[in-house]
Write an enzyme that holds these catalytic residues in place. Structure first.
Site, PDB file in Angstrom:
ATOM      1  CE  LYS A  23      -1.093   0.006   5.083  1.00  0.00           C
ATOM      2  NZ  LYS A  23       0.254  -0.770   5.365  1.00  0.00           N
ATOM      3  NE  ARG A  30      -2.033  -0.176  10.675  1.00  0.00           N
ATOM      4  CZ  ARG A  30      -1.102   0.202   9.758  1.00  0.00           C
ATOM      5  NH1 ARG A  30      -1.005   1.518   9.425  1.00  0.00           N
ATOM      6  NH2 ARG A  30      -0.209  -0.423   9.494  1.00  0.00           N
ATOM      7  NE  ARG A  46       8.174  -3.620   4.888  1.00  0.00           N
ATOM      8  CZ  ARG A  46       6.680  -2.992   5.064  1.00  0.00           C
ATOM      9  NH1 ARG A  46       5.939  -2.881   3.897  1.00  0.00           N
ATOM     10  NH2 ARG A  46       6.460  -2.734   6.351  1.00  0.00           N
ATOM     11  NE  ARG A  82       8.420  -0.086   8.929  1.00  0.00           N
ATOM     12  CZ  ARG A  82       7.119  -0.286   8.485  1.00  0.00           C
ATOM     13  NH1 ARG A  82       6.680   0.373   7.526  1.00  0.00           N
ATOM     14  NH2 ARG A  82       6.171  -0.887   9.446  1.00  0.00           N
ATOM     15  NE  ARG A  88       4.086  -4.195  11.296  1.00  0.00           N
ATOM     16  CZ  ARG A  88       5.215  -4.263  10.396  1.00  0.00           C
ATOM     17  NH1 ARG A  88       6.360  -5.309  10.743  1.00  0.00           N
ATOM     18  NH2 ARG A  88       5.198  -3.860   9.075  1.00  0.00           N
TER      19      ARG A  88
HETATM   20  P1  ADP Z   1       2.816  -1.568   7.727  1.00  0.00           P
HETATM   21  O1  ADP Z   1       1.469  -1.199   7.090  1.00  0.00           O
HETATM   22  O2  ADP Z   1       3.646  -2.489   7.336  1.00  0.00           O
HETATM   23  O3  ADP Z   1       2.467  -2.082   9.340  1.00  0.00           O
HETATM   24  P2  ADP Z   1       3.008   1.482   8.567  1.00  0.00           P
HETATM   25  O4  ADP Z   1       4.147   2.343   8.031  1.00  0.00           O
HETATM   26  O5  ADP Z   1       1.558   1.724   8.013  1.00  0.00           O
HETATM   27  O6  ADP Z   1       3.384  -0.008   8.095  1.00  0.00           O
HETATM   28  O7  ADP Z   1       2.624   1.255  10.014  1.00  0.00           O
HETATM   29  C1  ADP Z   1       3.849   1.046  10.975  1.00  0.00           C
HETATM   30  C2  ADP Z   1       3.146   1.153  12.326  1.00  0.00           C
HETATM   31  O8  ADP Z   1       2.787   2.385  12.698  1.00  0.00           O
HETATM   32  C3  ADP Z   1       2.093   0.248  12.777  1.00  0.00           C
HETATM   33  O9  ADP Z   1       2.284  -1.022  12.905  1.00  0.00           O
HETATM   34  C4  ADP Z   1       1.525   0.765  14.136  1.00  0.00           C
HETATM   35  O10 ADP Z   1       2.193   0.638  15.131  1.00  0.00           O
HETATM   36  C5  ADP Z   1       1.792   2.429  13.614  1.00  0.00           C
HETATM   37  N1  ADP Z   1       0.620   2.929  12.841  1.00  0.00           N
HETATM   38  C6  ADP Z   1       0.363   3.564  11.444  1.00  0.00           C
HETATM   39  N2  ADP Z   1      -0.479   3.955  11.093  1.00  0.00           N
HETATM   40  C7  ADP Z   1      -1.571   3.859  12.288  1.00  0.00           C
HETATM   41  C8  ADP Z   1      -2.933   3.992  12.469  1.00  0.00           C
HETATM   42  N3  ADP Z   1      -3.472   4.691  11.509  1.00  0.00           N
HETATM   43  N4  ADP Z   1      -3.418   3.825  13.759  1.00  0.00           N
HETATM   44  C9  ADP Z   1      -2.617   3.200  14.635  1.00  0.00           C
HETATM   45  N5  ADP Z   1      -1.174   3.014  14.604  1.00  0.00           N
HETATM   46  C10 ADP Z   1      -0.625   3.304  13.247  1.00  0.00           C
END
Ligand code: ADP
Length: 229
Positions: free
Chosen positions: A18, A93, A132, A164, A176
């Protein structure tokens, strides 16, 4: 490009692509790419007060609490120049985030145009996440297909690629993915009820998925020329 002010959301599990697809689409339609994950990582690096509050959630693969996330996103959207289109990546989310966002849109006389849900079978996701790396500067993702596995610097901006912290541990990755399973269905139902959800198969190459998404976007905005293919 093409059209002004489109407001889109791209949802999908961790590793679904995404981020990559949102970035590509944002460039193509001239919108701003807003990733809540990238914003949080920026706060962590800059050691802001938000950074201090969220660090432990991200490290464990837990969701950051809604109040912090929603407030941060509202601030970001407020900072955009008027009528600037944007693509949200990683938000909402939780159903609560989706509903708060609806309220925000209504209060600013605005609306969501489209939600794209990228689907990838669970068994492919763990592998993609483990392999990745990400650019420190521009957040471009490498190594989820056969390209870029050994690369150290970003081809786009020459930033350093890094692993990461939440992609380095199988348990955190599993956690996750579980969280996504637990929270995503009500969000998907919510946007389906609003008639703006489009599902996209995310198992092809990056380019194949980009092309599928372009078709979905183009067909959703018939009458507006969106892409110069
Ligand atoms: P991925 O989809 O690979 O987990 P992201 O960069 O979207 O990567 O998110 C990394 C982390 O950031 C998530 O595991 C969470 O801890 C936090 N996070 C990101 N977006 C949100 C959100 N909308 N609500 C709550 N936590 C979030």
């Amino acid at each position: 490009m093409i059209t002004e002010g489109l407001q889109l959301i791209v949802i999908g599990p961790p590793g679904s692509g995404k981020g990559t697809q949102s970035m590509a689409l944002a460039t193509q339609i001239g919108a701003v790419h807003i990733s809540t994950g990238d914003l949080f990582r920026h706060h962590e690096r800059e050691e802001t007060s938000i950074g201090d509050q969220i660090q432990s959630f991200i490290k464990k693969g837990d969701l950051v609490p809604d109040n912090i996330t929603i407030e941060m996103l509202k601030e970001k959207i407020k900072s955009l120049t008027n009528n600037m289109g944007y693509i949200l990546d990683g938000f909402p989310r939780t159903l609560n985030q989706a509903i708060s966002f609806d309220t925000m849109l209504t209060s600013t006389n605005s609306k969501l145009d489209l939600v794209i849900c990228i689907e990838v079978p669970q068994e492919q996701l763990e592998n993609r996440l483990l392999h990745r790396t990400v650019c420190m500067e521009c957040s471009l993702v490498y190594g989820t297909d056969d390209s870029g596995q050994d690369q150290q610097y970003c081809a786009n901006c020459e930033g350093k690629l890094y692993k990461r912290v939440d992609d380095a541990d199988k348990e955190v990755i599993g956690h996750r993915l579980e969280k996504y399973k637990e929270f995503s269905q009500p969000i998907i139902n919510h946007y389906q009820e609003h008639g703006i959800l489009h599902r996209v198969d995310g198992t092809g190459s990056v380019l194949e998925v980009t092309n599928t998404i372009k078709k979905v976007v183009a067909s959703s905005f018939k009458g507006t020329l969106l892409f110069n293919y």
